[in-house]
Design an enzyme around this catalytic site. Structure first.
Site, mmCIF file in Angstrom:
data_model
loop_
_atom_site.group_PDB
_atom_site.id
_atom_site.type_symbol
_atom_site.label_atom_id
_atom_site.label_comp_id
_atom_site.label_asym_id
_atom_site.label_seq_id
_atom_site.Cartn_x
_atom_site.Cartn_y
_atom_site.Cartn_z
ATOM 1 N N ASN A 46 0.482 -1.456 0.258
ATOM 2 C CA ASN A 46 0.369 0.242 -0.113
ATOM 3 C C ASN A 46 0.662 1.302 -0.083
ATOM 4 O O ASN A 46 2.300 1.320 0.088
ATOM 5 C CB ASN A 46 -0.796 -0.034 1.137
ATOM 6 C CG ASN A 46 -0.292 0.584 2.699
ATOM 7 O OD1 ASN A 46 0.750 1.590 2.809
ATOM 8 N ND2 ASN A 46 -0.536 -1.520 3.301
ATOM 9 N N ARG A 47 -0.109 2.415 -0.357
ATOM 10 C CA ARG A 47 0.803 3.763 0.164
ATOM 11 C C ARG A 47 1.614 4.303 1.169
ATOM 12 O O ARG A 47 2.316 5.167 0.906
ATOM 13 C CB ARG A 47 0.124 4.149 -1.152
ATOM 14 C CG ARG A 47 0.070 3.719 -2.537
ATOM 15 C CD ARG A 47 -1.326 5.110 -3.208
ATOM 16 N NE ARG A 47 -0.514 6.303 -3.548
ATOM 17 C CZ ARG A 47 -1.970 7.927 -3.536
ATOM 18 N NH1 ARG A 47 -2.788 7.623 -3.454
ATOM 19 N NH2 ARG A 47 -1.238 8.499 -3.681
#
Ligand code: CTP
Length: 251
Positions: A46-47
């Site tokens: 994820n970011r």
């Protein structure tokens, strides 16, 4: 005289007068998103960049805390900060549990994967085999687990990454996970959260106190979060045991 007075760590004082230091406290911070491998080449990620968690660890160290950071980021840490490098949610859980009993304050930044591939292949998945179907399984909710085993005197801070209904969703997480404070951000807003150097958060406490932190650099947000931790501990004087009464404080 108007000079701020120094109180010993752990003394219950009027929150507004409290020095915002953390001397003598053990602070455990978790940072950055996890990576869940599918096979040797590919992972589910994820970011989350880890910038906010690392800023909190550095700020806590600057305030005199004994800091451990569990992180997947290869970022440098401030002098004196213990860094435990992990990659997956399972490794993160193990590292967090190895330090959480001794911690006075646990700050659960980091976007932990909620799901991971159910099967980890030993070899790279080849195109010739056709389009694969990837089955996922849930990971343990580390924050909720810590909420269940929280001992008196421990302050647990969760995060909430939301894209809608910030206050309602974050308030629900605060209660569901047994946290003392929740730091909520609307990650769909410009310049907020993931990968940015700035953040805008709503800090909510279990006792109903809320504080809006306008768009600021992540170190300033770290200061606000740790101020909220100090205030929360100051308003719960029975929780403030001397450090050597804590289980595991000799580790
Ligand atoms: N968290 C955790 N372990 C997980 C998932 C989340 O410890 N497996 C923690 C996060 O680090 C954060 C808090 O729980 O401190 C909230 O995470 P968030 O991703 O915002 O929420 P979720 O629990 O995943 O809930 P939802 O899917 O409804 O957003």
């Amino acid at each position: 005289d108007l000079m701020p007075r120094e109180f010993p760590a752990g003394t219950a004082v009027e929150p507004l007068l409290a020095p915002q230091h953390l001397a003598g406290l053990r602070v455990l911070v978790r940072a950055r998103g996890t990576r869940e491998p599918l096979e040797p080449v590919r992972f589910l990620g994820n970011r989350s960049s880890g910038k906010q968690g690392h800023a909190i660890a550095d700020e806590a160290a600057a305030r005199g805390a004994k800091v451990t950071i569990v992180t997947t980021a290869g970022r440098p840490v401030a002098a004196g900060v213990e860094a435990l490098a992990v990659e997956t949610a399972a490794e993160m859980e193990q590292a967090v549990l190895s330090r959480s009993d001794a911690a006075d304050v646990v700050v659960m930044a980091a976007a932990v994967a909620d799901f991971r591939p159910a099967v980890r292949h030993d070899q790279k998945i080849k195109k010739a085999g056709g389009t694969p179907e990837i089955v996922l399984e849930p990971t343990p909710d580390i924050l909720a687990g810590l909420g269940r085993r929280k001992r008196p005197g421990q302050t647990l801070v969760g995060f909430a990454a939301e894209t809608e209904d910030l206050r309602a969703n974050a308030g629900a997480k605060l209660a569901a996970k047994g946290a003392d404070l929740i730091v909520a951000n609307d990650v769909s807003a410009p310049s907020v959260g993931f990968e940015h150097d700035t953040n805008q958060v709503l800090i909510m406490s279990g006792s109903g106190i809320e504080r809006d932190i306008p768009l600021s650099d992540k170190r300033a947000v770290a200061r606000a979060v740790l101020d909220a931790v100090v205030s929360s501990r100051a308003t719960h004087p029975p929780d403030l045991l001397p450090n050597d009464n804590h289980p595991g404080s000799d580790t």
